[in-house]
Design a protein around this motif. Structure first.
Motif, PDB file in Angstrom:
ATOM      1  N   ALA A 331       0.817  -1.225   0.000  1.00 47.34           N
ATOM      2  CA  ALA A 331       0.000   0.000   0.000  1.00 47.34           C
ATOM      3  C   ALA A 331       0.845   1.267   0.000  1.00 47.34           C
ATOM      4  O   ALA A 331       0.404   2.314  -0.475  1.00 47.34           O
ATOM      5  CB  ALA A 331      -0.941  -0.003   1.201  1.00 47.34           C
ATOM      6  N   THR A 332       2.089   1.192   0.503  1.00 51.85           N
ATOM      7  CA  THR A 332       2.941   2.385   0.530  1.00 51.85           C
ATOM      8  C   THR A 332       3.376   2.819  -0.866  1.00 51.85           C
ATOM      9  O   THR A 332       3.863   3.942  -1.046  1.00 51.85           O
ATOM     10  CB  THR A 332       4.209   2.168   1.391  1.00 51.85           C
ATOM     11  OG1 THR A 332       5.032   1.171   0.787  1.00 51.85           O
ATOM     12  CG2 THR A 332       3.845   1.786   2.813  1.00 51.85           C
ATOM     13  N   VAL A 333       3.213   1.943  -1.857  1.00 55.16           N
ATOM     14  CA  VAL A 333       3.610   2.288  -3.226  1.00 55.16           C
ATOM     15  C   VAL A 333       2.424   2.218  -4.187  1.00 55.16           C
ATOM     16  O   VAL A 333       2.596   2.320  -5.400  1.00 55.16           O
ATOM     17  CB  VAL A 333       4.756   1.372  -3.719  1.00 55.16           C
ATOM     18  CG1 VAL A 333       6.001   1.586  -2.867  1.00 55.16           C
ATOM     19  CG2 VAL A 333       4.350  -0.097  -3.730  1.00 55.16           C
ATOM     20  N   THR A 334       1.228   2.052  -3.649  1.00 54.60           N
ATOM     21  CA  THR A 334       0.023   1.955  -4.480  1.00 54.60           C
ATOM     22  C   THR A 334      -1.088   2.852  -3.923  1.00 54.60           C
ATOM     23  O   THR A 334      -1.271   3.991  -4.362  1.00 54.60           O
ATOM     24  CB  THR A 334      -0.440   0.490  -4.583  1.00 54.60           C
ATOM     25  OG1 THR A 334      -0.630  -0.047  -3.248  1.00 54.60           O
ATOM     26  CG2 THR A 334       0.576  -0.364  -5.323  1.00 54.60           C
ATOM     27  N   GLN A 335      -1.810   2.350  -2.954  1.00 52.97           N
ATOM     28  CA  GLN A 335      -2.964   3.079  -2.436  1.00 52.97           C
ATOM     29  C   GLN A 335      -2.583   4.388  -1.749  1.00 52.97           C
ATOM     30  O   GLN A 335      -3.224   5.427  -1.975  1.00 52.97           O
ATOM     31  CB  GLN A 335      -3.735   2.193  -1.458  1.00 52.97           C
ATOM     32  CG  GLN A 335      -5.039   2.817  -0.971  1.00 52.97           C
ATOM     33  CD  GLN A 335      -5.857   1.830  -0.144  1.00 52.97           C
ATOM     34  OE1 GLN A 335      -5.428   0.710   0.123  1.00 52.97           O
ATOM     35  NE2 GLN A 335      -7.040   2.239   0.256  1.00 52.97           N
ATOM     36  N   ALA A 336      -1.533   4.370  -0.922  1.00 48.78           N
ATOM     37  CA  ALA A 336      -1.174   5.584  -0.175  1.00 48.78           C
ATOM     38  C   ALA A 336      -0.737   6.726  -1.093  1.00 48.78           C
ATOM     39  O   ALA A 336      -1.209   7.862  -0.927  1.00 48.78           O
ATOM     40  CB  ALA A 336      -0.088   5.270   0.853  1.00 48.78           C
ATOM     41  N   PRO A 337       0.163   6.516  -2.068  1.00 49.51           N
ATOM     42  CA  PRO A 337       0.491   7.625  -2.961  1.00 49.51           C
ATOM     43  C   PRO A 337      -0.695   8.074  -3.806  1.00 49.51           C
ATOM     44  O   PRO A 337      -0.844   9.272  -4.076  1.00 49.51           O
ATOM     45  CB  PRO A 337       1.629   7.066  -3.833  1.00 49.51           C
ATOM     46  CG  PRO A 337       1.595   5.599  -3.662  1.00 49.51           C
ATOM     47  CD  PRO A 337       1.027   5.342  -2.310  1.00 49.51           C
ATOM     48  N   ALA A 338      -1.557   7.128  -4.224  1.00 49.53           N
ATOM     49  CA  ALA A 338      -2.741   7.534  -4.992  1.00 49.53           C
ATOM     50  C   ALA A 338      -3.619   8.462  -4.175  1.00 49.53           C
ATOM     51  O   ALA A 338      -4.100   9.503  -4.676  1.00 49.53           O
ATOM     52  CB  ALA A 338      -3.521   6.301  -5.432  1.00 49.53           C
ATOM     53  N   GLN A 339      -3.841   8.128  -2.915  1.00 47.85           N
ATOM     54  CA  GLN A 339      -4.671   8.972  -2.055  1.00 47.85           C
ATOM     55  C   GLN A 339      -4.022  10.326  -1.799  1.00 47.85           C
ATOM     56  O   GLN A 339      -4.704  11.355  -1.744  1.00 47.85           O
ATOM     57  CB  GLN A 339      -4.940   8.257  -0.731  1.00 47.85           C
ATOM     58  CG  GLN A 339      -5.851   7.045  -0.860  1.00 47.85           C
ATOM     59  CD  GLN A 339      -6.007   6.296   0.446  1.00 47.85           C
ATOM     60  OE1 GLN A 339      -5.215   6.444   1.384  1.00 47.85           O
ATOM     61  NE2 GLN A 339      -7.028   5.459   0.534  1.00 47.85           N
ATOM     62  N   ALA A 340      -2.703  10.346  -1.675  1.00 48.27           N
ATOM     63  CA  ALA A 340      -1.998  11.591  -1.359  1.00 48.27           C
ATOM     64  C   ALA A 340      -2.166  12.636  -2.458  1.00 48.27           C
ATOM     65  O   ALA A 340      -2.140  13.843  -2.188  1.00 48.27           O
ATOM     66  CB  ALA A 340      -0.518  11.322  -1.116  1.00 48.27           C
ATOM     67  N   VAL A 341      -2.317  12.180  -3.703  1.00 43.47           N
ATOM     68  CA  VAL A 341      -2.433  13.126  -4.823  1.00 43.47           C
ATOM     69  C   VAL A 341      -3.827  13.130  -5.434  1.00 43.47           C
ATOM     70  O   VAL A 341      -4.053  13.739  -6.492  1.00 43.47           O
ATOM     71  CB  VAL A 341      -1.380  12.828  -5.907  1.00 43.47           C
ATOM     72  CG1 VAL A 341       0.016  13.105  -5.376  1.00 43.47           C
ATOM     73  CG2 VAL A 341      -1.494  11.393  -6.421  1.00 43.47           C
TER      74      VAL A 341
END
Length: 378
Positions: A331-341
């Motif tokens: 999730a640190t390289v998929t869902q989390a960056p997607a949500q951040a931007v």
């Protein structure tokens, strides 16, 4: 269009890993099924992992392709296409290409010129031609300690796919370069400056920051709003610096340099991004806080490959081992960056999400991308 069925795989969902299959249809994930069945016409993934395509928010990799040797300006179209292909080969399906805005044009020793607008046009032009395999956005790195920041940022607008503006402050003695000795090693090694030239450079940059820093910071924040881009801080070192970042509305912090800064980010609900190379190497190459220490303290949310594209997948797998939770690591390289931007159409395996999917085999202590499916370069 014909369905693509990927079966007999371990599916990395947002919070768990299950055995099952995916159905991809018309560029979207149409169905997720659980179990070991192999539907007719399915590709047998032989127990490999299926996970969302990786999302890279900050990479300097394009610079390496454009200047493969000091002073060599490689043809940009070839460089961009090679950069795109390299990212795809390691499982990255969405990238925010980092381009510096703000130049120092009066220094004979350590100056640097404008390039972002012209290079952005080349990236966007190749995207429009369908020449790129993965999805490209722009990340403007706003250099506060520069001479031309307002003029360069004025050349961009809301149609330029600018997803991120980061506030960069490389003033000697501050943030990443608070250790003047390490700055000396970096600048003198890169620019070949003498000791006297280096001291002149430090004095010039500190005077420039004092003269225009507040104006440039305010300009960058305003321009990010005009573009509709997410704002990020960079190299926050102290809690007061994080408080300023929070007041500006920063969504995430790139590479905080101390544990105190990372904790302050958490207190202000700012996501913390660290470099995967830092994690893999066991520490920062510039003497800053180790990514693994932040991970153990539950102060790490997003990974970036920074300058080694292949480190993104490897780093996420390492976090899965460290936390004992593969889904959380990925999730640190998929869902989390997607949500951040604010990219809500990707970053997870779920019906209706973009069909950006990678197949990953675990080999020994590493991982290898065996397949990549992506909707388009949209």
């Amino acid at each position: 269009m014909t369905d693509i069925i990927l079966a007999n795989a371990r599916l990395v969902l947002p919070t768990e890993v299950i055995h099952g299959h995916l159905v991809l249809r018309d560029g979207l994930i149409a169905e997720i099924g659980q179990g070991c069945a192999l539907p007719a016409g399915a590709l047998d993934c032989q127990g490999d992992l299926l996970m969302p395509g990786l999302i890279e928010l900050h990479t300097d990799n394009l610079e390496r392709h454009i200047e493969p040797r000091p002073g060599v300006d490689w043809p940009h179209a070839h460089a961009i296409i090679a950069h795109d292909a390299e990212l795809a080969s390691v499982g990255i399906t969405t990238v925010f290409d980092a381009l510096r805005v703000g130049s120092v044009v009066t220094s004979n020793n350590a100056g640097y010129g404008e390039y972002a607008r012209a290079l952005a046009d080349e990236i966007l032009g190749l995207r429009a031609q369908g020449a790129l395999r993965i999805s490209h956005f722009l990340h403007l790195r706003a250099e506060i300690c520069s001479q031309t920041l307002p003029e360069e940022m004025a050349k961009f607008g809301p149609r330029d796919r600018i997803g991120i503006v980061s506030l960069m402050d490389h003033t000697p003695g501050e943030r990443q370069f608070r250790d003047i000795g390490k700055l000396r090693d970096y600048v003198c090694g890169k620019k070949g400056l003498s000791d006297a030239q280096f001291l002149d450079h430090v004095a010039d940059q500190q005077a420039l920051r004092a003269r225009v820093g507040e104006l440039h910071e305010a300009t960058a924040v305003a321009e990010a709003r005009r573009y509709g881009a997410v704002l990020a801080s960079h190299d926050d070192t102290t809690a007061p610096q994080v408080a300023v970042s929070a007041a500006h509305g920063c969504h995430f912090a790139e590479f905080p340099t101390t544990a105190d800064a990372a904790q302050a980010c958490r207190d202000h609900d700012i996501r913390v991004m660290m470099g995967a190379p830092n994690l893999i190497r066991g520490g920062s190459h510039s003497g800053n806080v180790a990514a693994s220490d932040l991970a153990r303290a539950d102060l790490l949310d997003i990974l970036s490959s920074d300058y080694v594209p292949s480190s993104l997948l490897s780093g996420a797998m390492m976090l899965g081992d460290l936390w004992g939770d593969l889904a959380r690591g990925i999730a640190t390289v998929t869902q989390a960056p997607a949500q951040a931007v604010g990219l809500h159409d990707r970053g997870r395996l779920a019906p209706g999400a973009r069909a950006d999917v990678i197949r990953v085999a675990q080999i020994g202590g590493g991982a290898a991308v065996r397949g990549l499916w992506t909707r388009t370069a949209a």
